[in-house]
Design a protein around this motif. Structure first.
Motif, short mmCIF file in Angstrom:
data_model
loop_
_atom_site.label_atom_id
_atom_site.label_comp_id
_atom_site.label_asym_id
_atom_site.label_seq_id
_atom_site.Cartn_x
_atom_site.Cartn_y
_atom_site.Cartn_z
N LEU A 22 0.96 -1.12 -0.13
CA LEU A 22 0.08 0.00 -0.05
C LEU A 22 0.77 1.19 0.23
N PRO A 23 0.53 2.27 -0.72
CA PRO A 23 1.28 3.69 -0.63
C PRO A 23 1.04 3.91 0.78
N ASP A 24 2.01 4.74 1.33
CA ASP A 24 2.08 5.27 2.84
C ASP A 24 0.65 6.27 3.01
N ALA A 25 0.15 7.00 2.16
CA ALA A 25 -0.84 7.70 2.21
C ALA A 25 -2.18 6.98 2.45
N VAL A 26 -2.39 5.92 1.71
CA VAL A 26 -3.42 5.24 1.76
C VAL A 26 -3.45 4.14 3.14
N GLY A 27 -2.18 3.88 3.49
CA GLY A 27 -2.12 3.02 4.70
C GLY A 27 -2.32 4.05 5.95
N TRP A 48 2.01 -2.53 4.39
CA TRP A 48 1.30 -2.20 5.59
C TRP A 48 0.65 -3.68 6.16
N VAL A 49 0.73 -3.64 7.66
CA VAL A 49 -0.03 -5.01 8.05
C VAL A 49 -1.60 -4.52 8.36
N LEU A 50 -2.38 -5.23 7.92
CA LEU A 50 -3.97 -4.76 8.24
C LEU A 50 -4.40 -6.13 8.97
N ARG A 51 -5.36 -5.48 10.10
CA ARG A 51 -5.70 -6.85 10.95
C ARG A 51 -7.24 -6.37 11.23
N ALA A 52 -8.21 -7.11 10.86
CA ALA A 52 -9.66 -6.77 10.93
C ALA A 52 -10.07 -7.19 12.48
N GLY A 53 -10.78 -6.27 13.00
CA GLY A 53 -11.44 -6.84 14.36
C GLY A 53 -12.78 -7.28 13.95
N SER A 54 -13.71 -6.35 15.06
CA SER A 54 -15.19 -7.03 14.86
C SER A 54 -16.14 -6.35 13.62
N LYS A 55 -15.42 -5.34 13.09
CA LYS A 55 -16.31 -5.09 12.02
C LYS A 55 -16.20 -5.68 10.72
N VAL A 56 -17.24 -5.76 9.94
CA VAL A 56 -17.55 -6.78 8.69
C VAL A 56 -18.06 -5.93 7.68
N GLY A 57 -17.75 -6.16 6.59
CA GLY A 57 -18.43 -5.47 5.35
C GLY A 57 -17.40 -5.13 4.46
N VAL A 61 -11.62 3.45 0.14
CA VAL A 61 -10.89 4.40 0.75
C VAL A 61 -10.15 5.13 -0.52
N ASP A 62 -10.53 6.29 -0.69
CA ASP A 62 -9.91 7.36 -1.79
C ASP A 62 -9.15 8.41 -1.25
N VAL A 63 -7.97 8.12 -1.79
CA VAL A 63 -6.77 9.40 -1.22
C VAL A 63 -6.33 10.09 -2.64
N PRO A 64 -6.29 11.46 -2.27
CA PRO A 64 -5.69 12.36 -3.64
C PRO A 64 -4.57 11.63 -3.89
N ASP A 65 -4.42 11.55 -5.32
CA ASP A 65 -3.20 11.11 -6.00
C ASP A 65 -2.61 9.77 -5.90
N SER A 66 -3.78 8.85 -5.57
CA SER A 66 -3.43 7.28 -5.19
C SER A 66 -4.70 6.58 -5.94
N ALA A 67 -4.42 5.17 -6.28
CA ALA A 67 -5.82 4.54 -6.45
C ALA A 67 -6.52 4.14 -5.39
N PRO A 68 -7.76 4.19 -5.61
CA PRO A 68 -8.68 3.70 -4.40
C PRO A 68 -8.75 2.24 -3.92
N VAL A 69 -8.77 2.14 -2.91
CA VAL A 69 -8.51 0.72 -2.27
C VAL A 69 -9.75 0.41 -1.49
N THR A 70 -10.31 -0.70 -1.84
CA THR A 70 -11.41 -1.57 -1.32
C THR A 70 -10.94 -2.58 -0.18
N VAL A 71 -11.51 -2.40 0.90
CA VAL A 71 -11.24 -3.39 1.88
C VAL A 71 -12.58 -4.13 2.21
N ARG A 72 -12.36 -5.46 2.01
CA ARG A 72 -13.65 -6.13 2.23
C ARG A 72 -13.23 -7.25 3.77
#
Length: 406
Positions: A22-27, A48-57, A61-72
């Motif tokens: 992930l780009p740092d801005a997106v992380g 980046w290390v991503l860890r999901a908690g109790s939220k699901v769905g 995430v849209d950040v200027p000058d970066s491609a959008p990232v969808t987290v499922r």
């Protein structure tokens, strides 16, 4: 995994962290959104290390000058079981398993979009519901009643136009506005399948004459009646969609748009409402999130999930707290036991009950030294058919009042 409109990160609820590029801005944006735990990978720059908690769905995430990232984030509970928990929590006495159709969809958001579209279609098939809407207007013709104070304030004694108030029989009522808001919301979310999106567009065309809600506007109130009974399930699901849309916001150029269920709250709602239903009509009074104090000065507030009182509603008979946690090899967290001990001490109860989402055994108990208080820990297996799950709730309700053998 990459996608045409950006990249997609697949996570599982409460699973170990996943290292993703992930780009740092997106992380940083994901970390700031608190959707999942996010931190730079100490062993791999640019990841980046991503860890999901109790939220699901799913969120994008849209950040200027970066491609959008969808987290499922996929729930550990099968989607069909999750929808039973949701449906029961929304309407314990009116919901029946199987009323929510999820088709072949195994991911949460596609299943939810499909279910909402099917329920809206069922509600609207006989035609849009109509009702009376209180309306205030200026008119050249008197209709309803004249708003005398407004006539004097606005017209300074002029006879026309007339400030009037009347009840209009229309389709632009709260029930239809809520359905339209849910359909509009789903059409903006990432990950809705093309065929479901096409059907949602058809439902929106049915609701085209209904006033759309402005983003951030409070939902209109509705009340279940015999006249709107065919709308009930659709409205319950629509409310779930709109309540779960809290991930949508903008800040400093960052945009996070998506849909999330909080499994902690969903489990707590299901357990407490199901237990309340078991006590309904009996000699006990049940209160949810009832406020009490730990200290005599009433400075330390505590709110157990459920307190059972005697018939007079004054004397506590039992206390229950729901915890959406699975037992690990070394047992449940000790902090839960300390919290329940505080509840029992302040309420003057000899027993307290903790209900978990899953455990190594259906029941265990601990006797507190020198206090004689028993703290019981119950485990519910959510991955079973609804009748069996409700049977387990019924067994816990009996133990809460009668007391299990220890």
């Amino acid at each position: 995994m990459s996608a045409a409109n950006g990249s997609v990160v697949e996570l599982v609820e409460h699973a170990p962290g996943t290292s993703v590029p992930l780009p740092d801005a997106v992380g940083r944006a994901i970390a700031a959104s608190r959707i999942v735990d996010a931190a730079p990978d100490a062993y791999a720059p640019g990841r980046w290390v991503l860890r999901a908690g109790s939220k699901v769905g799913a969120v994008r995430v849209d950040v200027p000058d970066s491609a959008p990232v969808t987290v499922r984030i996929t729930p550990k509970v099968p989607v069909a079981r999750l929808f039973f928990l949701l449906g029961y929590s929304l309407d314990p006495r009116g919901w029946r398993d199987g009323e929510v159709e999820v088709a072949e969809h195994r991911d949460l958001l596609p299943a939810l979009a499909h279910a909402v579209e099917r329920q809206v279609d069922r509600a609207l098939k006989p035609g849009l519901l109509q009702g009376y809407l209180a309306t205030e207007d200026s008119s050249l013709v008197v209709r309803g009643r004249v708003r005398e104070a407004e006539q004097i304030r606005r017209r300074f004694g002029a006879a026309l136009p007339v400030e009037i108030a009347y009840d209009e029989f229309t389709t632009d009522i709260a029930e239809n506005r809520i359905l339209r808001a849910a359909v509009d919301r789903l059409l903006r979310l990432p990950g809705v399948p093309r065929d479901v999106r096409r059907r949602l567009l058809h439902q929106r065309s049915r609701l085209v004459g209904v006033t759309p809600l402005v983003r951030g506007q409070e939902l209109p109130a509705w009340h279940p009646t015999r006249l709107n009974s065919r709308y009930h399930q659709a409205l319950h699901l629509a409310r779930a969609v709109l309540d779960g849309s809290s991930a949508e916001h903008t800040a400093g150029g960052l945009r996070v748009d998506g849909f999330l269920f909080n499994m902690n709250k969903l489990f707590e709602d299901f357990v407490t409402l199901a237990l309340r239903e078991e006590f309904r009509g009996g000699d006990h009074l049940v209160r949810l999130q009832d406020s009490h104090h730990l200290d005599e000065a009433a400075r330390i507030r505590m709110k157990p999930d459920l307190v059972v009182y005697g018939s007079g509603g004054r004397t506590p008979r039992a206390v229950v707290d729901a915890k959406y946690k699975a037992e690990k090899r070394d047992g449940y967290p000790d902090a839960d036991l300390y919290q329940m001990l505080a509840y029992c001490t302040a309420l003057g109860l000899p027993r307290g009950h903790l209900v978990y989402a899953k455990g190594n055994a259906p029941h265990t108990a601990h006797r507190v030294r020198y206090a004689g208080i028993f703290i019981h820990q119950h485990a519910l297996d959510l991955d079973q058919r609804p009748p069996l799950l409700l049977n387990d709730i019924r067994a816990i309700a009996r133990q809460v009042i009668v007391g299990p053998c220890v």
